[in-house]
Scaffold this motif. Structure first.
Motif, PDB file in Angstrom:
ATOM      1  N   UNK A 109      -3.976   2.858   0.396  1.00 27.19           N
ATOM      2  CA  UNK A 109      -3.625   3.230   1.776  1.00 27.19           C
ATOM      3  C   UNK A 109      -3.731   2.074   2.759  1.00 27.19           C
ATOM      4  N   UNK A 110      -4.328   0.968   2.341  1.00 30.11           N
ATOM      5  CA  UNK A 110      -4.535  -0.144   3.266  1.00 30.11           C
ATOM      6  C   UNK A 110      -5.749   0.126   4.135  1.00 30.11           C
ATOM      7  N   UNK A 111      -5.918  -0.728   5.132  1.00 35.53           N
ATOM      8  CA  UNK A 111      -7.138  -0.695   5.948  1.00 35.53           C
ATOM      9  C   UNK A 111      -7.243   0.589   6.777  1.00 35.53           C
ATOM     10  N   UNK A 112      -6.159   1.333   6.909  1.00 35.31           N
ATOM     11  CA  UNK A 112      -6.204   2.588   7.675  1.00 35.31           C
ATOM     12  C   UNK A 112      -7.229   3.568   7.093  1.00 35.31           C
ATOM     13  N   UNK A 131       0.840  -1.191   0.000  1.00 32.71           N
ATOM     14  CA  UNK A 131       0.000   0.000   0.000  1.00 32.71           C
ATOM     15  C   UNK A 131       0.886   1.256   0.000  1.00 32.71           C
ATOM     16  N   UNK A 147       0.277   4.051   2.608  1.00 35.76           N
ATOM     17  CA  UNK A 147       0.030   3.663   4.006  1.00 35.76           C
ATOM     18  C   UNK A 147       0.572   4.710   4.967  1.00 35.76           C
TER      19      UNK A 147
END
Lengths: 311, 150
Positions: A150-153, A92, A95
């Motif tokens: 960005x990923x799960x953030x 990501x 991230x």
């Protein structure tokens, strides 16, 4: 097969019978006995699988490819390939930084696997036209692409760091518009904005981060004279009204929604709607009779703006 | 600089806290269609796999794909209604909602086996996700490895 019937249904019009659209995806690779990873990277194999599957199932429309990693891959995300499934995004780039800080550039038709997709469309499109089968281009929607970047953030940032989340989603929305233009250029009849994770947020978050960022792609699709639709997965009940308020011609949902609720909401908003066949419970696991499920779906869907399709 | 939390010794279903007392790990079950094929399922799994090391020591988690019999059994056992869902200590907590970091911490803290674990979780509320070991953690949880039908 009847391409125009499919287009009419997505546009919310009355059709003599419901068009049938198998969202075949990786099943096309299975039909021609090829592994998924090879299938997705070889335009000739991809086109062959697509046409064979359209013939096998007598489809009125079929997706060129159903892989939500295309945009992320074109932007530099790394992938993990699987022999029996679409690739997973494993890195990501946003991230810990914004797209501009990460140096991400807008993709072009030469980025990532876009040349493979262009070539597959060039081979398959005339054969599908001959079969009178519509071609669907499916692009990765803004929240799903933002998750890849960005990923799960991103699901925390939409609340705690909305400026960052807005920047990533806005970038993803602009990437989606480029994908829409590319699919239009390939000759796709219907272009779908596919945003599965948009069902996993609250309505207010959808309105803030999804609604404005699907607009660029919708404008690109509608502006090119193509038919636009929005695909959402999961239990999208809480955001379905927001989906109906997008400027697409139609939308599609998965097996977890109540078809009567979906039909009534679509009718109220003048939208086409499709999906809901029990892909998991009936077709995959056999816990329900696929025949009875199909009859129930056809009865509930009716003849106005309904596309008979898996969920 | 962020405070360094006392480490825990990982012993399967239990962990040793800093005072040497054994505590049960918090059990998390993620009900999915398939975390490879379904992006929403993938990010549900990632929300757990991206929890920082100190929290990883306090939890035990698995993916249960409805594409196999074990997964169907777990879905029935936990009375699942929608996919994907996150269950904490047997409670369906996040159903078709990918949780924020703080929401996850709060829900785990509510179900912590004792006061000390609860306090440690709460103390890590400002830590945030850690992406460094996601792939390693997903592999440990069997994510994507049992998603075939049959």
């Amino acid at each position: 097969m009847a391409k125009q019937k499919f287009i009419d249904a997505v546009r919310g019009k009355r059709t003599a019978s419901a068009p049938w659209v198998p969202y075949a995806g990786m099943h096309c690779a299975f039909v021609i006995n090829e592994p998924a990873d090879k299938y997705l990277q070889d335009p000739e194999i991809l086109a062959r699988g697509l046409v064979e599957t359209a013939k096998k199932y007598k489809a009125d429309g079929i997706p060129l490819i159903f892989d939500l990693s295309i945009e992320a891959h074109a932007l530099g995300c790394e992938l993990k390939w699987w022999p029996d499934n679409v690739p997973s995004v494993t890195t990501h780039p946003c991230s810990d930084k914004t797209p501009s800080e990460a140096g991400l550039q807008m993709p072009t038709k030469d980025s990532g696997r876009w040349p493979v997709i262009f070539e597959a469309a060039r081979i398959a499109k005339p054969q599908l036209d001959e079969l009178d089968c519509g071609l669907i281009g499916g692009l990765c929607g803004p929240l799903t692409l933002a998750s890849h970047l960005a990923g799960v953030r991103i699901f925390t940032d939409v609340i705690k760091n909305p400026k960052f989340a807005a920047e990533v989603c806005e970038f993803a929305g602009r990437v989606g518009a480029i994908s829409a233009q590319l699919y239009a250029e390939m000759g796709c009849d219907v272009i779908a904005i596919i945003d599965p994770v948009a069902s996993q947020i609250r309505s207010a978050t959808f309105q803030q981060f999804v609604t404005p960022n699907v607009e660029p792609a919708i404008n690109a699709i509608n502006g090119a004279g193509k038919t636009s639709t929005f695909f959402i997965c999961g239990d999208a009940t809480k955001v379905l009204k927001d989906v109906c308020e997008l400027n697409t011609h139609g939308f599609a949902i998965d097996e977890q929604l109540n078809m009567n609720f979906v039909r009534d909401l679509a009718k109220e908003h003048g939208k086409g709607f499709g999906g809901n066949l029990k892909l998991t419970l009936a077709l995959s696991l056999g816990l329900l009779s696929p025949r009875e499920d199909a009859i129930v779906s056809l009865s509930a869907g009716g003849h106005i703006g309904y596309t008979f399709a898996p969920g | 600089m962020k405070p360094i939390m006392p480490s825990t010794l990982n012993l399967g279903k239990t962990c040793i806290k800093e005072n040497g007392v054994m505590a049960e790990k918090i059990q998390i079950d993620v009900l999915t269609l398939d975390s490879v094929q379904c992006a929403a399922c993938g990010y549900m799994m990632e929300s757990i796999a991206a929890l920082p090391d100190d929290i990883q020591d306090m939890i035990q988690y698995s993916e249960w794909s409805i594409k196999n019999k074990e997964g169907i059994g777990k879905f029935m056992e936990l009375k699942g209604k929608v996919l994907p869902s996150i269950c904490i200590q047997g409670d369906l907590v996040f159903e078709s909602i990918i949780p924020q970091y703080e929401e996850l911490i709060d829900e785990m803290a509510k179900r912590a086996p004792d006061e000390a674990v609860r306090n440690r979780l709460v103390s890590l509320r400002d830590e945030g996700f850690d992406f460094a070991k996601i792939q390693e953690n997903l592999k440990k949880a069997g994510s994507g490895l049992k998603t075939k039908a049959g």
